[in-house]
Design a protein around this motif. Structure first.
Motif, mmCIF file in Angstrom:
data_model
loop_
_atom_site.group_PDB
_atom_site.id
_atom_site.type_symbol
_atom_site.label_atom_id
_atom_site.label_comp_id
_atom_site.label_asym_id
_atom_site.label_seq_id
_atom_site.Cartn_x
_atom_site.Cartn_y
_atom_site.Cartn_z
ATOM 1 N N SER A 1 0.819 -1.218 0.000
ATOM 2 C CA SER A 1 0.000 0.000 0.000
ATOM 3 C C SER A 1 0.847 1.260 0.000
ATOM 4 O O SER A 1 0.629 2.172 -0.798
ATOM 5 N N VAL A 2 1.814 1.333 0.919
ATOM 6 C CA VAL A 2 2.614 2.564 0.992
ATOM 7 C C VAL A 2 3.526 2.698 -0.220
ATOM 8 O O VAL A 2 3.796 3.817 -0.688
ATOM 9 N N ALA A 3 3.991 1.559 -0.758
ATOM 10 C CA ALA A 3 4.856 1.617 -1.941
ATOM 11 C C ALA A 3 4.080 2.114 -3.154
ATOM 12 O O ALA A 3 4.607 2.888 -3.969
ATOM 13 N N ARG A 4 2.841 1.688 -3.305
ATOM 14 C CA ARG A 4 2.026 2.164 -4.430
ATOM 15 C C ARG A 4 1.783 3.664 -4.332
ATOM 16 O O ARG A 4 1.746 4.360 -5.353
ATOM 17 N N HIS A 5 1.623 4.155 -3.116
ATOM 18 C CA HIS A 5 1.476 5.602 -2.969
ATOM 19 C C HIS A 5 2.741 6.323 -3.400
ATOM 20 O O HIS A 5 2.680 7.414 -3.997
ATOM 21 N N ARG A 6 3.914 5.730 -3.142
ATOM 22 C CA ARG A 6 5.173 6.352 -3.562
ATOM 23 C C ARG A 6 5.280 6.380 -5.086
ATOM 24 O O ARG A 6 5.796 7.331 -5.665
ATOM 25 N N VAL A 7 4.767 5.339 -5.711
ATOM 26 C CA VAL A 7 4.890 5.237 -7.165
ATOM 27 C C VAL A 7 3.830 6.071 -7.882
ATOM 28 O O VAL A 7 4.126 6.810 -8.832
ATOM 29 N N LEU A 8 2.598 5.980 -7.429
ATOM 30 C CA LEU A 8 1.479 6.591 -8.144
ATOM 31 C C LEU A 8 1.018 7.913 -7.543
ATOM 32 O O LEU A 8 0.192 8.609 -8.139
ATOM 33 N N GLY A 9 1.507 8.229 -6.374
ATOM 34 C CA GLY A 9 1.049 9.437 -5.695
ATOM 35 C C GLY A 9 -0.082 9.124 -4.740
ATOM 36 O O GLY A 9 -0.691 8.061 -4.777
ATOM 37 N N GLY A 10 -0.381 10.057 -3.867
ATOM 38 C CA GLY A 10 -1.464 9.874 -2.908
ATOM 39 C C GLY A 10 -0.927 9.548 -1.530
ATOM 40 O O GLY A 10 0.260 9.295 -1.341
ATOM 41 N N ARG A 11 -1.832 9.561 -0.561
ATOM 42 C CA ARG A 11 -1.495 9.284 0.820
ATOM 43 C C ARG A 11 -2.522 8.336 1.399
ATOM 44 O O ARG A 11 -3.681 8.320 1.009
ATOM 45 N N GLY A 12 -2.090 7.586 2.378
ATOM 46 C CA GLY A 12 -3.012 6.769 3.136
ATOM 47 C C GLY A 12 -3.707 7.610 4.190
ATOM 48 O O GLY A 12 -3.465 8.820 4.293
ATOM 49 N N PRO A 13 -4.564 7.014 5.002
ATOM 50 C CA PRO A 13 -5.282 7.765 6.031
ATOM 51 C C PRO A 13 -4.337 8.310 7.089
ATOM 52 O O PRO A 13 -3.308 7.703 7.393
ATOM 53 N N VAL A 14 -4.683 9.469 7.625
ATOM 54 C CA VAL A 14 -3.919 10.061 8.715
ATOM 55 C C VAL A 14 -4.697 9.866 10.006
ATOM 56 O O VAL A 14 -5.810 9.333 10.006
ATOM 57 N N GLU A 15 -4.127 10.301 11.113
ATOM 58 C CA GLU A 15 -4.811 10.140 12.396
ATOM 59 C C GLU A 15 -6.132 10.894 12.383
ATOM 60 O O GLU A 15 -6.210 12.039 11.949
ATOM 61 N N SER A 16 -7.169 10.227 12.874
ATOM 62 C CA SER A 16 -8.481 10.856 13.013
ATOM 63 C C SER A 16 -8.837 10.871 14.493
ATOM 64 O O SER A 16 -9.223 9.856 15.061
ATOM 65 N N ALA A 17 -8.653 12.054 15.110
ATOM 66 C CA ALA A 17 -8.940 12.191 16.536
ATOM 67 C C ALA A 17 -9.884 13.356 16.781
ATOM 68 O O ALA A 17 -9.925 13.920 17.869
ATOM 69 N N TYR A 18 -10.677 13.679 15.733
ATOM 70 C CA TYR A 18 -11.524 14.858 15.798
ATOM 71 C C TYR A 18 -12.571 14.777 16.902
ATOM 72 O O TYR A 18 -12.986 15.788 17.486
ATOM 73 N N ALA A 19 -13.051 13.560 17.206
ATOM 74 C CA ALA A 19 -14.147 13.422 18.167
ATOM 75 C C ALA A 19 -13.720 13.804 19.580
ATOM 76 O O ALA A 19 -14.501 14.387 20.333
ATOM 77 N N ALA A 20 -12.482 13.457 19.923
ATOM 78 C CA ALA A 20 -11.923 13.798 21.235
ATOM 79 C C ALA A 20 -12.903 13.507 22.371
ATOM 80 O O ALA A 20 -13.135 14.331 23.251
ATOM 81 N N LEU A 21 -13.485 12.306 22.328
ATOM 82 C CA LEU A 21 -14.459 11.934 23.362
ATOM 83 C C LEU A 21 -13.765 11.717 24.706
ATOM 84 O O LEU A 21 -12.607 11.297 24.751
ATOM 85 N N PRO A 22 -14.464 11.989 25.793
ATOM 86 C CA PRO A 22 -13.875 11.697 27.104
ATOM 87 C C PRO A 22 -13.611 10.197 27.241
ATOM 88 O O PRO A 22 -14.424 9.378 26.823
ATOM 89 N N VAL A 23 -12.452 9.861 27.804
ATOM 90 C CA VAL A 23 -12.155 8.459 28.088
ATOM 91 C C VAL A 23 -12.557 8.193 29.529
ATOM 92 O O VAL A 23 -12.013 8.791 30.461
ATOM 93 N N LEU A 24 -13.522 7.315 29.697
ATOM 94 C CA LEU A 24 -14.142 7.099 31.002
ATOM 95 C C LEU A 24 -13.337 6.117 31.851
ATOM 96 O O LEU A 24 -12.670 5.225 31.320
#
Length: 445
Positions: free
Chosen positions: A328-351
């Motif tokens: 996956s990461v090698a194909r991005h190097r060859v063809l362009g593009g990025r994989g998913p980045v961190e998604s922490a937008y919700a920032a929910l409380p950890v109980l």
């Protein structure tokens, strides 16, 4: 004549070569080398470029290796190696020097593939931020449940859905141990020794038996599923060291089996993540997961219930997940593009652990006399814990020469962990209760 749309994607006219550096050459690392070597032509066709293994960083370059490992590639200069690679694969494990090496690799523009659950669970955000700033990929499918494709489905396939719960067996060693206790009547020590003899458990099995390994994986899955940063320190952890052969036998009598579960749940109040042994009804899909296999059960609003099953450890299965990420990461190097980045937008409380809600089974050794059940029931009612069922096994003493002892097995309706802990503490204070034999959660009912 209509003008053809122009694509910004640049496809190389000639095959290129991507330099791959490998950190670590133990069981998993050796299998990564084997796949890179034996499947080189297929991998090149899938990527669109040749993957050249340019070096393997190890602690001891003189150590005996599998013949598949080209000894000329071995080096103790890990820092120098990562600076000349396009893709860095890390299977060393642990926090340091893995963290420093991966940050150095990212700084020099390399995409990173890691199987390091401990590092991601403890300090994943540092790696995510560095990769995002450098515009490179960070992939880690092999960090959770070996060959089972669970990270990518949660991270990508279900990103348009709302995951409510993740429930899984994510440690093959403990699943093997508990399975042998259930099927062969072994005690914990004997089952662990057998797992060690077969190579499922390390000489020091603490990370598995005490739930540290599962807790790291639970933190990673919770972070992905709920778009919230969850570290291993947020996970309420209890291993299987207190599980007895008697617990396992009684579980079978009540239509359950005992599994070490990693559980991550979303509620209106926030996110709660825990690892502990639990009674799983024999009718639940996780109950049938045998031996050293893993399985993860995901519940999402739109997709419903999904289950992922397979080998959760071992050199070849883990290497399979690593190579999937490398492609996956090698194909991005060859063809362009990025994989998913961190998604922490919700920032929910950890109980905290006390907020967890589940059912419980409490097994007591009590004085065999009238009125005992009434006293115990009064304590549960006082703490707001409702009784679902009470069972009394045929009377028998757990100690020779003691005849006035009975057992009570109490199943509760759903209650909070805080209420249960207070209840158990109060029950232990009753004169008629000799001891609390076990307290097990009931999950998947």
């Amino acid at each position: 004549m209509a003008q053809q749309p122009r694509s910004d994607r640049t496809i190389p006219l000639e095959p290129t070569t991507l330099r791959v550096a490998l950190l670590g050459c133990g069981v998993v690392g050796t299998e990564v080398v084997r796949l890179l070597t034996t499947q080189a032509a297929d991998l090149a066709a899938r990527v669109g470029a040749r993957l050249e293994l340019v070096g393997i960083a190890v602690r001891d370059v003189e150590a005996e290796r599998d013949p598949v490992v080209d000894r000329s590639l071995l080096t103790s200069d890990a820092e120098g190696l990562v600076e000349k690679a396009d893709v860095v694969v890390e299977v060393v494990g642990g926090i340091e020097p893995a963290r420093s090496l991966l940050l150095r690799a990212i700084e020099h523009g390399a995409a990173v593939v890691t199987a390091n659950k401990a590092l991601l669970a403890q300090d994943g955000p540092t790696l995510y931020a560095a990769a995002d700033a450098a515009g490179v990929d960070l992939y880690f499918e092999a960090a959770v449940a070996g060959a089972i494709p669970i990270v990518r489905p949660v991270r990508e396939s279900l990103v348009g859905d709302r995951v409510q719960r993740v429930l899984g067996i994510v440690n093959g060693t403990t699943n093997y141990v508990l399975d042998r206790m259930a099927t062969e009547g072994l005690d914990l020590d004997a089952a662990v020794a057998e797992a060690q003899a077969l190579g499922y458990a390390e000489a020091d099995p603490t990370a598995d038996v005490e739930g540290f390994d599962a807790a790291a994986k639970a933190a990673i899955l919770a972070s992905l599923a709920f778009h919230t940063r969850v570290s291993i320190d947020d996970v309420d952890r209890q291993g299987i060291s207190s599980v007895t052969a008697d617990d396992v036998a009684w579980a079978a009598r009540t239509g359950h089996t005992i599994k070490l579960l990693a559980i991550a749940e979303r509620s209106d109040e926030g996110v709660q993540v825990r690892v502990h042994p639990a009674l799983v009804p024999l009718t639940h899909p996780l109950a049938g997961v045998r031996g050293a296999f893993n399985a993860v059960f995901v519940e999402a609003e739109a997709a419903g219930e999904l289950m992922f099953y397979g080998r959760g450890a071992g050199g070849a299965p883990t290497a399979s997940a690593v190579l999937g990420d490398v492609v996956s990461v090698a194909r991005h190097r060859v063809l362009g593009g990025r994989g998913p980045v961190e998604s922490a937008y919700a920032a929910l409380p950890v109980l905290p652990a006390s907020a967890a809600r589940t059912r419980y089974q409490v097994r007591l050794e009590v004085t065999d006399q009238p009125g005992v059940l009434a006293q115990v029931a009064a304590v549960l009612a006082e703490h707001g814990v409702s009784i679902e069922a009470v069972r009394q096994p045929p009377g028998r003493a757990l100690e020779p020469g003691v005849d006035d002892v009975a057992q009570l097995v109490i199943s509760t309706h759903t209650a909070t962990e805080a209420a249960l802990r207070a209840t158990v503490a109060a029950i232990e204070g009753l004169d008629v209760v000799r001891r609390v034999l076990s307290v097990l959660r009931v999950e998947g009912a």
